[in-house]
Design an enzyme around this catalytic site. Structure first.
Site, PDB file in Angstrom:
ATOM      1  N   GLU A  51      -6.207  -1.156  -5.452  1.00 49.64           N
ATOM      2  CA  GLU A  51      -4.880  -1.684  -6.532  1.00 49.64           C
ATOM      3  C   GLU A  51      -5.024  -3.073  -6.627  1.00 49.64           C
ATOM      4  O   GLU A  51      -4.741  -3.755  -5.910  1.00 49.64           O
ATOM      5  CB  GLU A  51      -3.961  -1.503  -7.086  1.00 49.64           C
ATOM      6  CG  GLU A  51      -3.297  -1.615  -7.566  1.00 49.64           C
ATOM      7  CD  GLU A  51      -1.520  -1.112  -7.646  1.00 49.64           C
ATOM      8  OE1 GLU A  51      -0.981  -0.891  -6.219  1.00 49.64           O
ATOM      9  OE2 GLU A  51      -0.931  -1.451  -8.504  1.00 49.64           O
ATOM     10  N   LYS A 124      -1.853   2.003 -16.042  1.00 50.29           N
ATOM     11  CA  LYS A 124      -0.248   2.631 -15.212  1.00 50.29           C
ATOM     12  C   LYS A 124       0.212   2.857 -15.708  1.00 50.29           C
ATOM     13  O   LYS A 124       0.954   2.175 -16.692  1.00 50.29           O
ATOM     14  CB  LYS A 124      -0.221   1.494 -14.036  1.00 50.29           C
ATOM     15  CG  LYS A 124       0.771   1.833 -12.798  1.00 50.29           C
ATOM     16  CD  LYS A 124       0.886   0.673 -11.654  1.00 50.29           C
ATOM     17  CE  LYS A 124       1.714   1.583 -10.926  1.00 50.29           C
ATOM     18  NZ  LYS A 124       1.728   0.339  -9.399  1.00 50.29           N
ATOM     19  N   CYS A 163      -1.069   3.902  -7.638  1.00 44.85           N
ATOM     20  CA  CYS A 163      -0.258   3.198  -6.800  1.00 44.85           C
ATOM     21  C   CYS A 163       0.644   4.209  -6.975  1.00 44.85           C
ATOM     22  O   CYS A 163       0.767   5.391  -7.098  1.00 44.85           O
ATOM     23  CB  CYS A 163      -0.139   2.385  -7.086  1.00 44.85           C
ATOM     24  SG  CYS A 163       1.414   1.603  -4.811  1.00 44.85           S
TER      25      CYS A 163
END
Lengths: 299, 299
Positions: A51, A124, A163
């Protein structure tokens, strides 16, 4: 449970690039480009970066100056990734701090095929906010329709999540239901310098466990890529790994060193595993409506 | 992630009764009753029995004679459980092969409070069917509305799920969203005698992992209760355990012996854990609609 031998299928070698990041974005980008070339030379067909690999993890503070790290798609980083993918003839999964418009920023995974074409992107969806992870200040949550989308590479159907998305079984499931064979999680997670050994151990355990559980629940491969090294208050715990469709870890990286983690993933294991553990067969789709609710208090 | 100390809250001691079952249902029931008394003497406030504890695991074959093991609710087993709960002043979670009507049978978890009142029941929602686990022959899937329901005991809000339900993150989540503080999984799972050591290990690992992952994803306690001993082709692998709201195993039983597993569960850990790992805060309920679909092929 009585189980028979695995029938060998198509194997795809993935490479997870676990890096430490310095203060100079250009140097980090150059390092990642070099790792992509190395991975291809070592036989990888899909390379996944961690990331926000181009910079240090800037979300440790809320500082509007950091927005200048963002770039559009296409932009310098995605052009570099496309070029590296095409030159090395590998698919590349990258991560960019995306400037979508004035005052509108995302934390975005990008997928390039082995000809360097942008096959898709995933902004995300779940954004953390915790001391030293002030991401809600920087990133607008993804708003694609549908929210979770799979990308078809020649090597495999891949899903990318970023994440914090890794803690949500819903996200993994929605990608598996679209046929994802491999889930990739570019990640930046670490220990706070004040965390003691027991807390550190419990955190890394939970982090690996929840992602392995997505492999088990969905019968697919899971690849998690994390950074290493100390940055500010955080020491990123590396530990990048690949889990097979029954959650077994088939490759695992160090918790403190840079590493190129290679793993041959036999896609034949997916159908094999699901035949023996047929969870997709038995889901109670008639009874899951409440999952779209925040909370289900009784009145 | 920076974490602070846990503030102590209300602790509830649970007892998981891991038993071997003989051919005589009355003897198994008597053993379970005695274990409930023992558990109460040892300080337990909630006692959970394993799946279908009154008999051997009869689903290894499809034999209509086995339907005669079933009984209604209320019936002899639930009356015995109610009596044992009231006498020992403990809440009891049991499991019965339920005859709901002619030709209509369920695999049902029952929850009694410490006064012996039936607080609720959950009919197994996800029904397996696998060599030696021919449950679709015997059990109609649960049809409650809503499908997953929490029960409020004086000690804690509990959710019960039965064996195969344990593989489905959706089920655990729907109970957590109703406020479940502890999830109980009465279980009967074992190794086939033909399974080699590597397969055995991977199976027990995946089984523990997926249930611990529900604790992590939902920030609640998870208690799994499995039987032990050889019955026919299967050796039940025991390994009953309690996981805390971050998935740490705080108590774990043997893989081959009968055992009463006690664990003090500090309910204050639930809010503590969720404050630090606020997954319920960040769920993307706007994007989870697809979870009610079987599969999400692109046209």
């Amino acid at each position: 449970m009585k189980k028979r031998g695995v029938k060998r299928g198509k194997a795809v070698t993935v490479a997870l690039v676990q890096m430490a990041c310095g203060p100079n974005p250009a140097a980090n980008l150059a390092k990642a480009m070099e790792r992509i070339r190395q991975a291809a030379r070592q036989g990888a067909r899909i390379v996944c970066l961690q990331e926000l690999f181009r910079s240090r993890y800037f979300c440790q503070t809320e500082n509007d100056a950091h927005f200048s790290l963002a770039e559009s798609i296409p932009g310098p980083t995605t052009r570099a990734l496309a070029k590296a993918a095409a030159a090395a003839k590998v698919a590349v999964i990258g991560s960019v701090f995306e400037r979508r418009g004035e005052g509108l920023y995302h934390n975005t995974a990008v997928v390039f095929d082995a000809r360097g074409r942008l096959v898709g992107k995933n902004r995300k969806m779940h954004i953390p906010d915790d001391p030293c992870y002030y991401e809600k200040f920087y990133f607008t949550p993804g708003d694609a329709k549908p929210g979770f989308q799979v990308h078809a590479l020649a090597q495999a159907k891949v899903g990318t999540l970023v994440c914090w998305d890794q803690w949500f079984p819903e996200a993994a499931r929605l990608l598996a239901l679209q046929g994802a064979q491999m889930l990739f999680y570019p990640t930046a997670i670490g220990w706070h310098f004040r965390d003691g050994p027991a807390i550190r151990r419990s955190q890394t355990e939970a982090w690996e466990l929840i992602q392995r559980s997505h492999a088990v629940a969905n019968g697919c491969f899971v690849c998690a890529v994390n950074r290493v090294g100390r940055e500010g208050h955080l020491t990123f715990w590396g530990g990048s790994f690949v889990a097979d469709p029954f959650g077994q870890v088939i490759a695992k990286a160090s918790s403190h060193d840079e590493q190129m983690l290679l793993a041959a993933c036999d896609l034949g294991k997916i159908d094999y595993t699901r035949r023996h553990w047929p969870f997709l067969r038995d889901r109670r789709v008639d009874a899951y409506g409440g999952l779209s609710q925040r909370y289900l208090e009784k009145d």
